[in-house]
Design a protein around this motif. Structure first.
Motif, PDB file in Angstrom:
ATOM      1  N   HIS A 100     -25.313  15.362  24.178  1.00 41.16           N
ATOM      2  CA  HIS A 100     -24.364  14.620  23.357  1.00 41.16           C
ATOM      3  C   HIS A 100     -22.959  14.936  23.842  1.00 41.16           C
ATOM      4  O   HIS A 100     -22.658  16.063  24.193  1.00 41.16           O
ATOM      5  CB  HIS A 100     -24.476  15.014  21.881  1.00 41.16           C
ATOM      6  N   HIS A 126     -19.191  14.867  22.520  1.00 40.95           N
ATOM      7  CA  HIS A 126     -18.343  14.771  21.333  1.00 40.95           C
ATOM      8  C   HIS A 126     -16.892  14.634  21.778  1.00 40.95           C
ATOM      9  O   HIS A 126     -16.447  15.344  22.676  1.00 40.95           O
ATOM     10  CB  HIS A 126     -18.493  16.016  20.457  1.00 40.95           C
ATOM     11  N   LYS A 183     -19.071  10.482  18.736  1.00 40.70           N
ATOM     12  CA  LYS A 183     -20.137  11.097  19.518  1.00 40.70           C
ATOM     13  C   LYS A 183     -20.778  10.016  20.384  1.00 40.70           C
ATOM     14  O   LYS A 183     -21.031   8.908  19.913  1.00 40.70           O
ATOM     15  CB  LYS A 183     -21.183  11.712  18.585  1.00 40.70           C
TER      16      LYS A 183
END
Length: 77
Positions: free
Chosen positions: A17, A19, A35
């Motif tokens: 992920h 961010h 995100k």
């Protein structure tokens, strides 16, 4: 002149992920957080936010260096 801080963090573990945080030091602007699954999409979003919400003549853009964060969830998480 106001500073706008851009931070892109990559977290890996179970999947990856990216961010993103865009935050102006000036109290008039709110923090923007998103995100993404890819860094390329995250960077495109950052450039869009900077172009539409900030003025390069008034705002100094500060890209903060970050490192990849790794974590693994324990059983049951």
């Amino acid at each position: 002149m106001s500073r706008v801080r851009v931070k892109i963090d990559k977290f890996t573990g179970y999947g990856t992920h990216v961010h993103v945080t865009v935050r102006a030091d000036d109290a008039e602007q709110s923090e923007r957080v998103m995100k993404f699954r890819s860094r390329e999409t995250a960077v495109r979003w950052v450039h869009h936010v900077l172009e539409t919400e900030f003025d390069p003549d008034r705002d100094e853009i500060v890209w903060e260096d970050t490192q990849t964060q790794k974590w693994f969830y324990g059983e049951g998480d």
